[in-house]
Design an enzyme around this catalytic site. Sequence first.
Site, PDB file in Angstrom:
ATOM      1  N   HIS A  78       0.840  -1.203   0.000  1.00 52.71           N
ATOM      2  CA  HIS A  78       0.000   0.000   0.000  1.00 52.71           C
ATOM      3  C   HIS A  78       0.869   1.244   0.000  1.00 52.71           C
ATOM      4  O   HIS A  78       1.972   1.255   0.550  1.00 52.71           O
ATOM      5  CB  HIS A  78      -0.950   0.013   1.203  1.00 52.71           C
ATOM      6  CG  HIS A  78      -0.287   0.066   2.545  1.00 52.71           C
ATOM      7  ND1 HIS A  78       0.002   1.258   3.206  1.00 52.71           N
ATOM      8  CD2 HIS A  78       0.154  -0.916   3.377  1.00 52.71           C
ATOM      9  CE1 HIS A  78       0.568   0.995   4.368  1.00 52.71           C
ATOM     10  NE2 HIS A  78       0.679  -0.311   4.505  1.00 52.71           N
ATOM     11  N   ASP A  80      -0.384   4.459   0.934  1.00 51.09           N
ATOM     12  CA  ASP A  80      -0.764   5.497   1.899  1.00 51.09           C
ATOM     13  C   ASP A  80       0.052   5.360   3.172  1.00 51.09           C
ATOM     14  O   ASP A  80       0.645   4.303   3.446  1.00 51.09           O
ATOM     15  CB  ASP A  80      -2.256   5.423   2.221  1.00 51.09           C
ATOM     16  CG  ASP A  80      -2.631   4.187   3.032  1.00 51.09           C
ATOM     17  OD1 ASP A  80      -2.207   3.079   2.647  1.00 51.09           O
ATOM     18  OD2 ASP A  80      -3.338   4.312   4.053  1.00 51.09           O
ATOM     19  N   ASP A 141       6.376   1.997   6.094  1.00 53.81           N
ATOM     20  CA  ASP A 141       5.092   1.291   6.096  1.00 53.81           C
ATOM     21  C   ASP A 141       4.147   2.054   5.171  1.00 53.81           C
ATOM     22  O   ASP A 141       3.508   3.003   5.595  1.00 53.81           O
ATOM     23  CB  ASP A 141       4.560   1.240   7.529  1.00 53.81           C
ATOM     24  CG  ASP A 141       3.226   0.531   7.655  1.00 53.81           C
ATOM     25  OD1 ASP A 141       2.817  -0.142   6.707  1.00 53.81           O
ATOM     26  OD2 ASP A 141       2.589   0.677   8.712  1.00 53.81           O
ATOM     27  N   GLU A 175      -4.832   1.590   3.093  1.00 56.29           N
ATOM     28  CA  GLU A 175      -4.678   0.432   3.970  1.00 56.29           C
ATOM     29  C   GLU A 175      -4.625   0.843   5.422  1.00 56.29           C
ATOM     30  O   GLU A 175      -5.144   0.146   6.307  1.00 56.29           O
ATOM     31  CB  GLU A 175      -3.404  -0.335   3.585  1.00 56.29           C
ATOM     32  CG  GLU A 175      -3.238  -1.684   4.301  1.00 56.29           C
ATOM     33  CD  GLU A 175      -2.463  -1.602   5.618  1.00 56.29           C
ATOM     34  OE1 GLU A 175      -2.363  -2.631   6.312  1.00 56.29           O
ATOM     35  OE2 GLU A 175      -1.970  -0.504   5.974  1.00 56.29           O
ATOM     36  N   GLU A 176      -4.019   1.983   5.699  1.00 51.80           N
ATOM     37  CA  GLU A 176      -3.824   2.411   7.075  1.00 51.80           C
ATOM     38  C   GLU A 176      -5.121   2.786   7.786  1.00 51.80           C
ATOM     39  O   GLU A 176      -5.150   2.881   9.012  1.00 51.80           O
ATOM     40  CB  GLU A 176      -2.851   3.598   7.132  1.00 51.80           C
ATOM     41  CG  GLU A 176      -1.429   3.264   6.694  1.00 51.80           C
ATOM     42  CD  GLU A 176      -0.700   2.373   7.693  1.00 51.80           C
ATOM     43  OE1 GLU A 176      -1.321   1.962   8.696  1.00 51.80           O
ATOM     44  OE2 GLU A 176       0.477   2.074   7.470  1.00 51.80           O
ATOM     45  N   ASP A 198       4.541  -6.274   3.748  1.00 46.74           N
ATOM     46  CA  ASP A 198       4.078  -5.244   4.685  1.00 46.74           C
ATOM     47  C   ASP A 198       4.417  -5.583   6.129  1.00 46.74           C
ATOM     48  O   ASP A 198       3.805  -5.059   7.044  1.00 46.74           O
ATOM     49  CB  ASP A 198       2.559  -5.057   4.519  1.00 46.74           C
ATOM     50  CG  ASP A 198       2.037  -3.776   5.146  1.00 46.74           C
ATOM     51  OD1 ASP A 198       2.854  -2.882   5.430  1.00 46.74           O
ATOM     52  OD2 ASP A 198       0.817  -3.675   5.354  1.00 46.74           O
ATOM     53  N   HIS A 384       4.610   4.292  12.247  1.00 49.03           N
ATOM     54  CA  HIS A 384       3.582   5.249  12.679  1.00 49.03           C
ATOM     55  C   HIS A 384       4.104   6.332  13.618  1.00 49.03           C
ATOM     56  O   HIS A 384       3.331   6.908  14.376  1.00 49.03           O
ATOM     57  CB  HIS A 384       2.394   4.536  13.350  1.00 49.03           C
ATOM     58  CG  HIS A 384       1.646   3.625  12.435  1.00 49.03           C
ATOM     59  ND1 HIS A 384       0.382   3.151  12.738  1.00 49.03           N
ATOM     60  CD2 HIS A 384       1.961   3.086  11.223  1.00 49.03           C
ATOM     61  CE1 HIS A 384      -0.033   2.362  11.755  1.00 49.03           C
ATOM     62  NE2 HIS A 384       0.922   2.312  10.830  1.00 49.03           N
TER      63      HIS A 384
END
Length: 412
Positions: A78, A80, A141, A175-176, A198, A384
């Site tokens: 992903h 995003d 990520d 995805e997040e 991932d 994150h």
Amino acid sequence: MQHIIDRFISYVTVDTESDPNSNTTPSTAKQWDLANQLVEELKQIGLQEVTIDENAYIMATLPSNVDHEVPTIGFVSHFDTTPDFTGANVTPQIIENYDGKDIVLNAAQNIILSPTYFEDLLLYKGQTLITTDGTTLLGADDKAGITEIVSAMEYLIQHPEIKHGKIRVGFTPDEEIGRGAHKFDVEKFGCDWAYTMDGSQIGELEYENFNAAGAKITFKGKSVHPGYAKGKMINSMLLANEFISALPENEVPERTSDYEGFFHVHHLNGSIEETVLQLIIRDHDKDLFEARKELIHTIATKINNQYAKQFGEDICIAEVKDQYYNMREKVEPVFHIVEIAEKAMKEVGITPIIKPIRGGTDGSQLSYKGLPCPNIFAGGHNFHGKYEYVPVESMVKATEVIVKIAELTAQK
């Protein structure tokens, strides 16, 4: 290695933060910036059937170069980044030959990436790390995963002596915020199975994840002048506190690990008249997952019964919605796809770390949509947040794993 560094930095410097409060797909217009960039790059390196749909889902094909029948496999990542921490104006720092000591991310703000707190750093002593500047996340990520997939496809194109079947590439938005697979067209993708790139630490190979649900609990109250409130006031904030206290106190994220499930209170907003509590429910075991959801309703019923006479209607309204399920149920019947990935890791000198995901992945939803999809490491750590980093050598190894999986799948 420099080629992978350059590619990765070209991705992370594009802001692709998603937005859970948006109803569009992708949830933010800026995700199109990287999506369109990726489409052009996939064409440039020589992939075929490169497409992007109205929701920014990207697909491309590397045709088979063998004359015998081979399963069609896919690799998915992903583009995003999480809304938990800003992904705007990412300024990566490259730390060559890491010496195992503290890394100053931002001297002015005294932000330090230290192995005394993040012990995994010591696994990468002597390697090249890419970090943040302490003011943003990095975006490994899952832009590390995208880097690895694109680099592996480029390598296979440049080395036709490596035999492989048909390979499909898929890149997703959002995805997040839990929507990465929502509009993924599995039939169009046309794969027998796939892998999401991932995961985190080098060697991770995952085919189990949490069963997940979200709960919204609304508490009603009655506001009365506090000087004359005896027997009349009902403070909804205290009802919320009562509800939280009824949950198992040790079954929270900060006190659980491995296969242990939890309740996680993540938002609480209220006044005397109304309080809204939001929490998530997680468990790998399906029966325990169902029991956790039932406990939410049991506590709500107890509070309603307690205040039925005084309030006259339900004072606690519990809404519980499933989010995703453990992919293990869908992967175990085709377990050879995990064994291929495990063998590929070993053949490129990596010790596989097979463990459950304490979270979710696009692979979970894709597995339930008919595309079995284990998860492979992408190499990053501390996702994150501002302490995120990725060892370049891990991205190189992940690229080698993709190439080796393609090769093993094509063997007679």
